[in-house]
Design an enzyme around this catalytic site. Sequence first.
Site, short mmCIF file in Angstrom:
data_model
loop_
_atom_site.label_atom_id
_atom_site.label_comp_id
_atom_site.label_asym_id
_atom_site.label_seq_id
_atom_site.Cartn_x
_atom_site.Cartn_y
_atom_site.Cartn_z
N LYS A 37 0.82 -1.22 0.00
CA LYS A 37 0.00 0.00 0.00
C LYS A 37 0.85 1.26 0.00
O LYS A 37 0.59 2.20 -0.75
CB LYS A 37 -0.93 0.03 1.21
N ARG A 112 -10.60 1.72 8.53
CA ARG A 112 -10.21 0.39 9.02
C ARG A 112 -11.37 -0.34 9.69
O ARG A 112 -11.24 -1.52 10.00
CB ARG A 112 -9.05 0.51 10.01
N ARG A 150 11.99 -9.07 6.43
CA ARG A 150 12.40 -7.72 6.83
C ARG A 150 13.52 -7.79 7.88
O ARG A 150 13.50 -8.63 8.77
CB ARG A 150 11.22 -6.92 7.38
N ARG A 183 12.96 -7.61 13.86
CA ARG A 183 12.10 -7.01 14.87
C ARG A 183 11.19 -8.07 15.48
O ARG A 183 10.79 -9.03 14.81
CB ARG A 183 11.26 -5.89 14.26
N ARG A 194 -1.12 -11.25 13.15
CA ARG A 194 -1.52 -9.93 12.63
C ARG A 194 -2.37 -10.07 11.38
O ARG A 194 -3.37 -9.36 11.21
CB ARG A 194 -0.27 -9.10 12.31
#
Length: 243
Positions: A37, A112, A150, A183, A194
């Site tokens: 996005k 959202r 990541r 992370r 998530r």
Amino acid sequence: MADFALSFDEDLEGAFLYPFGEDALALILFGAPGSGKGTQAKILSSELAMPHISTGDMLRSRMDVDDALGRTILAVMKSGQLVPDEMVNRMVEERIDQPDCQHGFILDGYPRTLRQAEMVEWLLAARGLKQLVIHLQVDYNKLVGRLTARRQCPQCGTLYNLLSKPPLVMGRCDIEGAKLTIRADDSEPVIRQRLEAYEAQTRPLIEHFRGSGCLRDVDASERPPAEIAREIRQLVEEFRASL
């Protein structure tokens, strides 16, 4: 919808300081974490000459403003709670009434919730604007792969992705030379949690937008960002031509 009236008069016609152009529309980018996005918002903002409005960025910047809303948002975020819909709605309302939004804008991260979706529709209808919702679709396992790839420099905070933006020396920051870390929220169990939470939260929104006829699905799994952006631009042109 009377409970949504945050700052409008009953007679809205001609009430806005900066009237919107005839071709103005709200382009809403929708997609799971890792769907691209943010990348698409940056490309499309430049190519369509429409400001990119990120509610996450707005919340962070508004905390630095010493007014009632800024202080309230700061207190809420410091407490670890979610910022209430009413505050986010008010910020979006203020932002889209700025002069750079006269010919349309790109919303990223909003709405959202179904209540936020109803609110944005009310805001747009009050201004005579239409909305086009782009749903970036990516295979679930590909999203997990992207997000678990990541890495971050613990010293300067630079983000890398082993698949799409690898460091020059594997495992080392290009700037500091420090060993890259993963992370805590990029571990696979956390990412799957998530994504499951995102799907549960947004499924009613997708159904709502699809039912209203303003949603377009775009395959964002394997294609280059520029190619995806071209398809979205074509969808925008077709949508505007149909108005």
